[in-house]
Design an enzyme around this catalytic site. Structure first.
Site, PDB file in Angstrom:
ATOM      1  N   CYS A   1       0.800  -1.223   0.000  1.00 43.58           N
ATOM      2  CA  CYS A   1       0.000   0.000   0.000  1.00 43.58           C
ATOM      3  C   CYS A   1       0.835   1.277   0.000  1.00 43.58           C
ATOM      4  O   CYS A   1       0.319   2.353  -0.275  1.00 43.58           O
ATOM      5  CB  CYS A   1      -0.949  -0.007   1.193  1.00 43.58           C
TER       6      CYS A   1
ATOM      7  N   HIS B   1      -3.616   6.804   1.760  1.00 42.40           N
ATOM      8  CA  HIS B   1      -3.966   5.480   1.259  1.00 42.40           C
ATOM      9  C   HIS B   1      -5.401   5.163   1.637  1.00 42.40           C
ATOM     10  O   HIS B   1      -5.808   5.309   2.790  1.00 42.40           O
ATOM     11  CB  HIS B   1      -3.015   4.436   1.843  1.00 42.40           C
TER      12      HIS B   1
ATOM     13  N   ASN C   1     -10.282  -0.651  -1.361  1.00 38.81           N
ATOM     14  CA  ASN C   1      -8.849  -0.551  -1.086  1.00 38.81           C
ATOM     15  C   ASN C   1      -8.094  -1.134  -2.277  1.00 38.81           C
ATOM     16  O   ASN C   1      -8.075  -2.346  -2.475  1.00 38.81           O
ATOM     17  CB  ASN C   1      -8.521  -1.324   0.194  1.00 38.81           C
TER      18      ASN C   1
END
Length: 329
Positions: A111, A250, A280
């Site tokens: 990420c 993020h 995500n």
């Protein structure tokens, strides 16, 4: 010493959409349960026969068009879902973009991948090795998800975002003012995909390569480290918190982003949220959120942005820049 200046931005999402209702039907949850805990309402997913390179090429071509370029000196692909264990995916992406012969390589930081790749671009440019660098962050993360796992199936989506950096003046809009990066392998078990790796294969383990995650611990570490690294990168840039217009973090969980923003003492609306539409997307989430914010007019030229991330590894980091006047592709 030249700075890396953002001059192009592109994004691509696969067309197939999975709603919360679709996920709930498989996992024994509800749309309301998923939304309340994550802020996610839908996610885009790759269909059979589509890979990470396909997403990366689409986003990369749009970023090059946004920058008005048809060639760059390097291609850096941030991904944790390469199309093959070997070779790297970046050379294929470069070839399909008409950049055969250009140095191209993968960066794996999950990420935090876009931030790590951006730091690589900065180093190449400031060291005089490149005038232009294409950074692509592309993930087909749903290929790592057990669709029946209520802990992970509602969370992840697929997509790609890309940025073009050029050599320029450190004081001009778009110049990356600072980047701070960290890792802690002691937290490797927080989020992991064990199957498919060399360790599993050497032991004869043929279990599916599915992601597993300790959600509560990840939540706590993400908030703590994203707040700390945001303060760190602002100190490096010489910025005051009051100067920050947007936190484009993020996109893992809406509650994480809200908590980080509140702990920094910034208004809730400083957090730019896009995960409700895409889930995500791991390393691709920050450039996708930047693209969305710019395309919708939320992010405007002259805004000061900070970009924090936390992910598996564990890795975390943040970048700071003043948004340039560009048209995203």
């Amino acid at each position: 010493m030249p700075s890396a200046v953002l001059c192009g931005l592109g994004a691509w999402l696969p067309p197939d959409v999975v709603t919360n209702a679709d996920v709930a039907a498989r996992t024994g949850t509800t749309d309301e349960w998923i939304t309340a805990r994550t802020g996610i309402r839908q996610r885009h997913v790759v269909r059979a026969g589509t890979g990470t390179a396909d997403l990366a090429v689409e986003a990369g071509s749009r970023a090059l068009k946004s920058a008005g370029l048809d060639a760059v000196d390097y291609v850096v692909l941030a991904t944790t879902t390469p199309d093959r264990l070997c070779p790297a995916t970046a050379p294929e992406v470069a070839h399909r973009l008409g950049l055969a012969g250009v140095p191209a390589f993968d960066v794996s930081a999950v990420c935090s991948g876009f931030l790590y790749a951006t730091q690589v671009a900065r180093a190449l440019i400031s060291g005089g090795q490149a005038e232009t660098v294409l950074v692509v962050a592309a993930e087909s993360f749903t290929t790592l998800v057990d669709p029946d796992d209520r802990a992970t199936a509602p969370i992840f989506g697929d997509g790609a975002g890309a940025a073009v950096y050029r050599a320029g003046d450190p004081d001009e809009p778009g110049a990356v003012a600072a980047v701070a990066l960290h890792s802690d392998g002691g937290l490797a078990d927080l989020i992991a995909v064990d199957g498919g790796g060399a360790l599993a294969r050497s032991a004869g383990d043929t279990a599916p390569a599915h992601i597993r995650m300790f959600g509560r611990s990840t939540f706590a570490h993400a908030i703590k480290n994203m707040e700390a690294v945001t303060r760190e990168v602002l100190a490096i840039a010489g910025w005051d918190l009051a100067e920050v217009k947007h936190v484009v973090g993020h996109q893992a969980n809406a509650r994480i982003l809200t908590a980080v923003t509140q702990r920094l003492g910034l208004p809730d609306d400083a957090a730019v949220l896009h995960l409700d539409q895409v889930g995500n997307t791991a390393g691709a989430s920050i450039p996708l959120a930047l693209h969305h914010g710019s395309a919708t007019g939320r992010i405007r030229a002259g805004d000061r942005l900070v970009l924090p991330a936390f992910g598996a590894g564990a890795t975390w980091g943040a970048a700071a820049l003043v948004w340039p006047d560009l048209v995203p592709g």
